[in-house]
Write a protein that holds these residues in place. Sequence first.
Motif, PDB file in Angstrom:
ATOM      1  N   SER A 154      24.862  10.575   1.289  1.00 49.58           N
ATOM      2  CA  SER A 154      25.384  10.221  -0.948  1.00 49.58           C
ATOM      3  C   SER A 154      24.251   8.583  -0.789  1.00 49.58           C
ATOM      4  CB  SER A 154      26.117  11.089  -1.553  1.00 49.58           C
ATOM      5  OG  SER A 154      27.277  10.053  -0.726  1.00 49.58           O
ATOM      6  N   THR A 155      24.632   8.351  -1.766  1.00 48.20           N
ATOM      7  CA  THR A 155      24.318   6.969  -2.238  1.00 48.20           C
ATOM      8  C   THR A 155      25.686   5.979  -1.733  1.00 48.20           C
ATOM      9  OG1 THR A 155      23.341   7.707  -4.488  1.00 48.20           O
ATOM     10  CG2 THR A 155      23.988   5.813  -4.415  1.00 48.20           C
ATOM     11  N   LEU A 156      27.100   6.731  -2.431  1.00 49.36           N
ATOM     12  CA  LEU A 156      28.507   6.433  -2.839  1.00 49.36           C
ATOM     13  C   LEU A 156      28.719   6.702  -1.100  1.00 49.36           C
ATOM     14  CD1 LEU A 156      30.178   5.284  -3.514  1.00 49.36           C
ATOM     15  CD2 LEU A 156      31.899   7.116  -3.655  1.00 49.36           C
ATOM     16  N   GLU A 157      28.136   7.633  -0.262  1.00 52.26           N
ATOM     17  CA  GLU A 157      27.950   7.773   1.574  1.00 52.26           C
ATOM     18  C   GLU A 157      27.731   6.281   2.071  1.00 52.26           C
ATOM     19  OE1 GLU A 157      29.258  11.963   1.840  1.00 52.26           O
ATOM     20  OE2 GLU A 157      27.611  11.769   2.191  1.00 52.26           O
ATOM     21  N   THR A 179      26.340   4.268  -8.092  1.00 54.28           N
ATOM     22  CA  THR A 179      27.423   5.564  -8.316  1.00 54.28           C
ATOM     23  C   THR A 179      28.502   5.756  -9.421  1.00 54.28           C
ATOM     24  OG1 THR A 179      26.786   5.109  -6.334  1.00 54.28           O
ATOM     25  CG2 THR A 179      28.402   6.810  -7.012  1.00 54.28           C
ATOM     26  N   ALA A 209      26.490   3.351   1.447  1.00 57.31           N
ATOM     27  CA  ALA A 209      27.849   2.534   0.179  1.00 57.31           C
ATOM     28  C   ALA A 209      28.396   2.205   1.860  1.00 57.31           C
ATOM     29  CB  ALA A 209      27.934   2.481  -0.818  1.00 57.31           C
ATOM     30  N   MET A 210      29.341   3.212   2.487  1.00 56.16           N
ATOM     31  CA  MET A 210      30.371   3.730   2.823  1.00 56.16           C
ATOM     32  C   MET A 210      30.083   3.085   4.053  1.00 56.16           C
ATOM     33  SD  MET A 210      32.751   6.006   1.122  1.00 56.16           S
ATOM     34  CE  MET A 210      33.773   6.438   2.511  1.00 56.16           C
ATOM     35  N   GLN A 211      28.774   3.506   4.518  1.00 57.35           N
ATOM     36  CA  GLN A 211      28.579   3.159   6.084  1.00 57.35           C
ATOM     37  C   GLN A 211      28.002   1.590   6.131  1.00 57.35           C
ATOM     38  OE1 GLN A 211      25.203   6.231   6.413  1.00 57.35           O
ATOM     39  NE2 GLN A 211      27.244   7.582   6.012  1.00 57.35           N
ATOM     40  N   GLU A 218      29.060  13.123  -4.396  1.00 62.33           N
ATOM     41  CA  GLU A 218      29.412  11.795  -3.578  1.00 62.33           C
ATOM     42  C   GLU A 218      29.676  12.156  -2.685  1.00 62.33           C
ATOM     43  OE1 GLU A 218      26.819   9.394  -4.292  1.00 62.33           O
ATOM     44  OE2 GLU A 218      26.137  10.511  -5.754  1.00 62.33           O
ATOM     45  N   TYR A 224      32.604  14.860   2.556  1.00 63.93           N
ATOM     46  CA  TYR A 224      34.151  13.908   3.473  1.00 63.93           C
ATOM     47  C   TYR A 224      35.693  15.206   2.774  1.00 63.93           C
ATOM     48  CZ  TYR A 224      31.489   9.437   4.424  1.00 63.93           C
ATOM     49  OH  TYR A 224      30.831   8.722   5.240  1.00 63.93           O
ATOM     50  N   LEU A 267      25.589   0.079  -4.732  1.00 58.05           N
ATOM     51  CA  LEU A 267      25.520   1.160  -4.678  1.00 58.05           C
ATOM     52  C   LEU A 267      27.362   1.809  -5.082  1.00 58.05           C
ATOM     53  CD1 LEU A 267      23.484   1.783  -1.215  1.00 58.05           C
ATOM     54  CD2 LEU A 267      22.299   2.239  -3.519  1.00 58.05           C
ATOM     55  N   THR A 307      36.583   4.624   2.804  1.00 62.39           N
ATOM     56  CA  THR A 307      36.152   3.976   3.784  1.00 62.39           C
ATOM     57  C   THR A 307      36.905   2.680   4.972  1.00 62.39           C
ATOM     58  OG1 THR A 307      34.604   2.809   2.160  1.00 62.39           O
ATOM     59  CG2 THR A 307      34.528   1.857   3.935  1.00 62.39           C
ATOM     60  N   ALA A 328      25.694  -2.540  -0.282  1.00 63.14           N
ATOM     61  CA  ALA A 328      26.562  -2.024  -0.285  1.00 63.14           C
ATOM     62  C   ALA A 328      27.819  -1.746  -1.911  1.00 63.14           C
ATOM     63  CB  ALA A 328      27.957  -2.234   0.798  1.00 63.14           C
TER      64      ALA A 328
END
Lengths: 112, 112
Positions: A10-13, B22, A15-17, B48, B52, B18, B90, B15
């Motif tokens: 996802s967009t948020l994932e 989001t 960003a985290m990556q 999103e 997780y 994003l 994160t 990041a």
Amino acid sequence: MSSINSENASTLESAMQLMIQTFHKYSGNEGDKYTLSRAELKEMLTQELGSYLGNAQDQDAVDKVMGDLDSNNDGEVDFTEFIILVGALTVACNDFFLEYHKDGTKKNTKKE
Amino acid sequence: MSSINSENASTLESAMQLMIQTFHKYSGNEGDKYTLSRAELKEMLTQELGSYLGNAQDQDAVDKVMGDLDSNNDGEVDFTEFIILVGALTVACNDFFLEYHKDGTKKNTKKE
């Protein structure tokens, strides 16, 4: 970090990556592979946030960021300290864009 | 958020953009455009972070995240509270991948 699969993220994932990838891109250059030394922090600030921080070339500025972030005073910035910096900058950016957006759309208040 | 220019953005700036995008994708759906209501939080968690958090379908789980995040008890999650959630997740992801990475490369310690 080949174990991170960015497909279907996802967009948020994503960003985290990107935050995790950015930290490790610089933290592996010297010393402890999992923390940013002063030199690695300076390179990260210059390469990644030059347009936000402007004067990361300035050693005093790097020392100040290091002093503010390095809460356990070991001369290294760990991943949690890095995330606190990125989080604080993101909140500041969001505030800035909201102000900008509100100013630009004062006449256009459909949803309020 | 058309004022955010993603061209020439660094990895870290992408990041940050994003995360901002989001939040506003969900916060604008109902009520205060700049905070996440309980329903907006649930939709954000499901869309999103489904992979997780897994059980965001579960209303109890949404209530728990809302209770943990909503530090000023107004029933809304603001951008700073959202960033604290993303930051904590994160850090948890990074810890997980480091453990995985260390386990997978125990024999291969060139740099240590």
